[in-house]
Scaffold this active site. Structure first.
Site, short mmCIF file in Angstrom:
data_model
loop_
_atom_site.label_atom_id
_atom_site.label_comp_id
_atom_site.label_asym_id
_atom_site.label_seq_id
_atom_site.Cartn_x
_atom_site.Cartn_y
_atom_site.Cartn_z
N SER A 327 25.44 14.31 -41.92
CA SER A 327 25.17 14.69 -43.31
C SER A 327 26.17 14.10 -44.31
CB SER A 327 25.14 16.21 -43.45
OG SER A 327 24.00 16.73 -42.79
N HIS A 370 15.35 26.20 -47.26
CA HIS A 370 16.25 26.48 -48.37
C HIS A 370 15.52 26.81 -49.68
CE1 HIS A 370 19.04 24.19 -45.72
NE2 HIS A 370 19.95 24.98 -46.26
N CYS A 383 20.93 20.52 -47.30
CA CYS A 383 19.50 20.62 -46.98
C CYS A 383 18.95 19.27 -46.52
CB CYS A 383 18.74 21.10 -48.22
SG CYS A 383 16.95 21.10 -48.00
#
Length: 639
Positions: A327, A370, A383
């Site tokens: 991420s 989310h 997310c």
């Protein structure tokens, strides 16, 4: 029978003629001999004088002193120490085995070293000195010197050998030296004579190898007079060589040592960069090794332990290894979307916990989803669906272009061994390397730093430095060499809209400082030191499984990148903990502690940490300090 007067006269004439002929021959011989002697003594006098000089005068090379290496504060990282050795010249020794037998009565010799020396003498020119015993004591050298007349061809010598006073701390950066091998000589078309000096040391890996020509210096020479059996009688003259250039690196020994202690037994790496000029303040791989063992000749047992360790202590993980960035790569994807004009800071994407692409469902890490997510929340909560959706709109070409602008996909210009370029894939790459067309699923995977994308910890530090400053910051590891300053790595302004960078930096601030941020538990609370960061977790196995349910080597990698202070960035930090699980739980706390250590240039005050953490942090600081002291004492004893 009496001779007649006539016969007597004839006989006398014959004797006189023979005498004249013999005398003439003798006179002619004496004349030729005299002319030859005149030619040799007068006309060829200089030539024969030179030959005589060469028979009694030998020229010996004097190894140069290797340049030393210092950290940014002038602390010694690589030094030279005196060592004693015993060498032998075969042409002077005569009966080599007999001389070695007499030598062994005075000095304890290693059988393997003697066998190696005998083989080296057999294959080397007879005039070349070969080391019989290395790193011997002063007492042993003294005994050999006293008994020199009984040891023809044997010479006790004092030389310099490399020594790394900080042992494991900079092994992956500086590297180590070792004796010149046949493989080393094969790299040179015309090897310098100094490379043939017995046990002469040259750089093997790291900075020692990359700057070998500058660090080595040039050899000197001395002329010595020897007697009929080759024993040195006196030194006639000496020409000193030129010492190698000293180097100063940008790294800070105390920060590097702290990182080594903080990483502990983890298989991990950490990079700290000064975002203003690109100086690499620390670049550490854990676990490490002692380069002094390689200088002295590492044992098979010790080398085997290093090779078989599944934490790979020999690997320079910061530059040599490339990992899926997870991420942390979302920074690249969102900037590509902003630059393409596809999203704005307030545009939202709905996350139900997954995104269907064709017949495949790509899940978010949060199975329940989310909900509606904008730019800041997408990074704060990490997310995945937001980035799946964005990547399909932006396309891999624009994402790859942004990655390259931020320093990914190209080998950083640092003088370390085996520096990887990582991988910033695009359609042409897959067509060329895999013989296949790029798929939409490849883009979706790339958007969250999975699939084909690979980055090194140093590249991640470069990426976050560029985001923090808006400039093309490049790493600088060598501060100066030979007193000449290296160019700054500050870089020119990036071709990225400054407003877009500000939005991303604000979102990274929320990651560490918002209660919902994935790194909130590892925040800095000192107002003037707050950091902005991004967590990352990269999968090792392509299946949904809890890390606790699989062996260590199959668990996910934990990553974290950050810069601080937020308002006026000074440092950027990149952490990768191999098979560490989650970036927020494993990598972020380490990065926070290292960041504070770098900002305060020493142990930070406890009030820089959240109140709930201070007891644990104080105990941790005390433990690390005890371990550092114990390690320093142990290394001092070994030195």
């Amino acid at each position: 029978m009496r001779r007649t007067p006539r016969e007597s006269a004839d006989s006398t004439r014959k004797i006189t003629r023979r005498g004249l002929m013999l005398g003439g021959a003798q006179l002619a011989f004496a004349g030729v001999l005299g002319l030859r002697m005149h030619h040799m003594q007068v006309d060829q006098a200089d030539e024969f004088r030179l030959l005589a000089e060469e028979n009694r005068v030998n020229i010996h090379l004097i190894p140069p002193s290797r340049g030393r290496i210092f950290d940014r504060e002038g602390r010694v990282i690589a030094d030279n120490e005196p060592t004693y050795r015993i060498t032998m010249r075969r042409e002077d020794a005569g009966d080599v085995e007999d001389v070695i037998r007499r030598l062994s009565a005075l000095v304890e010799l290693d059988e393997k070293e003697v066998a190696r020396a005998l083989e080296e003498m057999r294959t080397s020119p007879p005039f070349l000195q070969v080391t019989i015993a290395d790193r011997v004591s002063w007492d042993a050298i003294s005994r050999v010197a006293v008994n020199a007349p009984a040891l023809p061809g044997v010479t006790p010598e004092v030389g310099l050998s490399r020594f790394y006073p900080q042992h494991q701390t900079f092994a992956h950066v500086v590297g180590y030296v070792g004796p010149v091998s046949d493989r080393d000589l094969a790299r040179y078309e015309d090897p310098e004579p100094v490379l043939r000096i017995p046990r002469f040391q040259i750089g093997k890996v790291g900075i020692e190898a990359k700057f070998e020509d500058r660090l080595r210096g040039s050899a000197g020479a001395k002329r010595v007079e020897v007697n009929a059996v080759g024993r040195v009688m006196r030194e006639l003259d000496r020409r000193e060589g030129e010492a190698g250039a000293d180097m100063q690196l940008t790294v800070d020994s105390e920060l590097q040592d702290y990182i080594k202690a903080r990483l502990g037994e983890e298989s991990a790496s950490a990079v700290v960069m000064d975002v203003e000029n690109g100086d690499v303040l620390a670049i550490a791989s854990s676990p490490s090794y002692d380069p002094n063992k390689f200088v002295r000749g590492i044992s098979v047992k010790d080398y085997g332990e290093l090779r078989e360790n599944n934490h790979r202590p020999l690997a320079s993980k910061t530059v040599q290894d490339a990992y899926p960035p997870g991420s942390t790569f979302k920074i690249v994807t969102v900037l590509a979307g902003l630059e393409a004009g596809i999203i704005g800071p307030d545009d939202t994407v709905y996350c139900p916990g997954y995104l269907e692409v064709g017949s495949r469902r790509f899940h978010c890490w949060k199975r329940a989803g989310h909900g509606h997510v904008n730019l800041e929340r997408s990074l704060r909560d990490s997310c995945d669906v937001y980035y799946y959706d964005l990547a399909m709109k932006v396309g891999i070409e624009k994402i790859a272009d942004m990655g390259r602008r931020l320093g990914l996909g190209a080998a950083p210009d640092v003088p370390m061994s085996a520096v990887t370029a990582g991988l910033m894939p695009d359609k042409e790459w897959k067509r060329r390397e895999r013989g296949a067309e790029w798929l939409i699923g490849d883009t979706v995977n790339a958007s969250i730093g999975q699939g084909f994308v690979l980055t090194s910890p140093l590249q991640q530090a470069i990426m976050v430095s560029r985001v923090a400053t808006g400039r093309a910051v490049s790493p600088r590891l060598v501060r100066s060499i030979g007193g000449i300053e290296s160019p700054s790595g500050a870089g020119a302004p990036l071709d990225i809209d400054p407003q877009h960078l500000r939005w991303v930096r604000k979102a990274m601030f929320s990651v560490s400082n918002s209660r919902r941020g994935t790194a909130y538990r590892s925040r800095i609370i000192a107002d003037d030191m707050r950091m902005a960061g991004k967590t990352g977790t990269s999968q090792v196995l392509n299946r949904v499984v809890r890390n606790s349910d699989v062996p260590w080597e199959e668990r996910d990698h934990a990553l974290f990148v950050n810069f601080a202070p937020f308002e006026a960035p000074r440092v950027a930090v990149s952490i990768v903990v191999e098979h560490g699980g989650g970036g927020s739980s494993t990598a972020a706390p380490i990065a926070r502690d290292i960041t504070l250590q770098a900002l305060y240039k020493g142990t930070p005050p406890l009030d820089a940490y959240p109140a709930s953490d201070r007891g644990r942090i104080q105990a941790q600081q005390e433990r690390l300090e005890r371990e550092r002291r114990a390690r320093a004492e142990e290394e001092g004893r070994r030195a």
